[in-house]
Design a protein around this motif. Structure first.
Motif, mmCIF file in Angstrom:
data_model
loop_
_atom_site.group_PDB
_atom_site.id
_atom_site.type_symbol
_atom_site.label_atom_id
_atom_site.label_comp_id
_atom_site.label_asym_id
_atom_site.label_seq_id
_atom_site.Cartn_x
_atom_site.Cartn_y
_atom_site.Cartn_z
ATOM 1 N N ASP A 124 2.490 -37.432 28.902
ATOM 2 C CA ASP A 124 1.612 -37.790 27.981
ATOM 3 C C ASP A 124 0.924 -36.733 27.245
ATOM 4 O O ASP A 124 0.306 -36.979 26.400
ATOM 5 C CB ASP A 124 0.942 -38.862 28.605
ATOM 6 N N LEU A 125 0.431 -35.601 28.150
ATOM 7 C CA LEU A 125 -0.529 -34.979 27.434
ATOM 8 C C LEU A 125 0.139 -33.611 27.274
ATOM 9 O O LEU A 125 -0.318 -32.609 26.484
ATOM 10 C CB LEU A 125 -1.320 -34.279 28.779
ATOM 11 N N GLN A 126 1.392 -33.486 27.052
ATOM 12 C CA GLN A 126 2.333 -32.553 26.114
ATOM 13 C C GLN A 126 2.080 -32.678 24.823
ATOM 14 O O GLN A 126 1.895 -33.815 24.378
ATOM 15 C CB GLN A 126 3.755 -32.531 26.588
ATOM 16 N N PRO A 127 1.936 -31.468 24.004
ATOM 17 C CA PRO A 127 2.042 -31.679 22.532
ATOM 18 C C PRO A 127 3.258 -32.623 22.227
ATOM 19 O O PRO A 127 4.370 -32.288 22.644
ATOM 20 C CB PRO A 127 2.235 -30.286 21.999
ATOM 21 N N LYS A 128 2.994 -33.444 21.334
ATOM 22 C CA LYS A 128 4.060 -34.345 20.786
ATOM 23 C C LYS A 128 4.998 -33.705 19.603
ATOM 24 O O LYS A 128 4.408 -32.662 19.287
ATOM 25 C CB LYS A 128 3.587 -35.670 20.316
ATOM 26 N N GLY A 129 6.435 -34.090 19.713
ATOM 27 C CA GLY A 129 7.062 -33.255 18.775
ATOM 28 C C GLY A 129 7.122 -33.980 17.435
ATOM 29 O O GLY A 129 6.194 -35.057 17.409
ATOM 30 N N ALA A 130 7.439 -33.613 16.461
ATOM 31 C CA ALA A 130 7.313 -34.053 15.065
ATOM 32 C C ALA A 130 7.722 -35.283 14.908
ATOM 33 O O ALA A 130 7.137 -36.185 14.217
ATOM 34 C CB ALA A 130 7.805 -33.005 14.132
ATOM 35 N N GLY A 131 8.736 -35.701 15.674
ATOM 36 C CA GLY A 131 9.533 -36.937 15.611
ATOM 37 C C GLY A 131 8.638 -38.214 15.895
ATOM 38 O O GLY A 131 8.425 -39.107 15.701
ATOM 39 N N ASP A 132 8.158 -37.673 17.262
ATOM 40 C CA ASP A 132 7.011 -38.723 17.850
ATOM 41 C C ASP A 132 6.065 -38.853 17.150
ATOM 42 O O ASP A 132 5.431 -40.349 17.303
ATOM 43 C CB ASP A 132 6.604 -38.162 19.412
ATOM 44 N N VAL A 133 5.377 -38.036 16.277
ATOM 45 C CA VAL A 133 4.251 -38.144 15.680
ATOM 46 C C VAL A 133 4.595 -39.136 14.299
ATOM 47 O O VAL A 133 3.967 -40.089 14.252
ATOM 48 C CB VAL A 133 3.547 -36.964 14.904
#
Ligand code: HEC
Length: 206
Positions: A65-74
């Motif tokens: 959950d603390l990993q930077p989110k991918g563009a798709g998740d955002v």
């Protein structure tokens, strides 16, 4: 006679012997308690025995959950927000729609089409007249949500990504990029009439 000398002398009676001595029950209890707390500790701090999980994190999910989110998740998360304000009243949180109000998006062949060309048009300019979704015909009308709310290409891509890829609805179609939404938006920006299903069927699906 000196009694001290007598006791220090080895006698047959003081030979070491082998015999069973009961272990104190308290010791078992102590081990039991230690074992119990040991388990509690492992449960809490072992991170599911995943080598990638270190203190102070307790589970792989917490690390992920603390990993930077991918563009798709955002985009998906943004789409959920837009859906919850602009679409949920009619299509419902379950994506199943409601009788006499709106058709389902969950499992809809329009939503899960190979490309988003048609749904982007529906979302922006609305839809009226007969449309068949999952074998059921609807003759309702959807307002021009995108136009009325002044949704940007990115907003359109986000909400389309959300409805296409919402696992809670068992939908798993590909995400929609803001670029492809922009290409559609450029074509329909000035359109003021709702689409008909017939008209949409003439639009290439991707
Ligand atoms: C006021 C109610 C209403 C709202 C708000 C609304 N819709 Fe609809 N939507 C409808 C109706 C009604 C239809 C079917 C219209 C018809 O019968 O021609 C429809 C059809 C659709 C369809 C195509 C048919 C299907 O079920 O797959 C899609 C896709 C869709 N809506 C997506 C959205 C999205 C995304 C939003 C939010 C941006 C939204 N709608 C907001 C009422 C609504």
């Amino acid at each position: 006679m000196n009694p001290e000398v007598k006791t220090s002398k080895p006698s047959t009676g003081s030979e070491p012997t082998v015999r069973f001595v009961p272990v104190p029950a308290l010791l078992f209890l102590l081990f039991g308690v230690l074992f119990y707390f040991g388990q509690l500790y492992l449960d809490r701090y072992s991170g599911g025995f995943n080598a990638k999980v270190y203190e102070p994190y307790k589970s792989w999910k917490m690390v992920q959950d603390l990993q930077p989110k991918g563009a798709g998740d955002v985009l998906f998360a943004k789409g959920r927000k837009i859906y919850d304000t602009a679409c949920v009243a009619c299509h419902q949180a379950t994506g199943l729609g409601a009788v006499g109000i709106a058709p389902p998006l969950a499992g809809s062949e329009w939503v899960l089409a190979e490309g988003p060309n048609r749904i982007l048009r529906i979302i922006y300019s609305g839809l009226s007249g007969p449309i068949t979704v999952k074998g059921v015909q609807y003759s309702l009308a959807m307002p021009a949500m995108g136009h009325d709310l002044n949704l940007s290409a990115e907003d359109l891509a986000a909400v389309a990504t959300f409805i296409r890829g919402n696992k809670e609805w068992a939908n798993s179609a590909s995400p929609v990029t803001p670029e492809s939404a922009k290409a559609v938006l450029d074509q329909v920006k000035d359109r003021t009439t709702q689409w008909s299903a017939e008209e949409l069927n003439a639009v290439p699906v991707k």
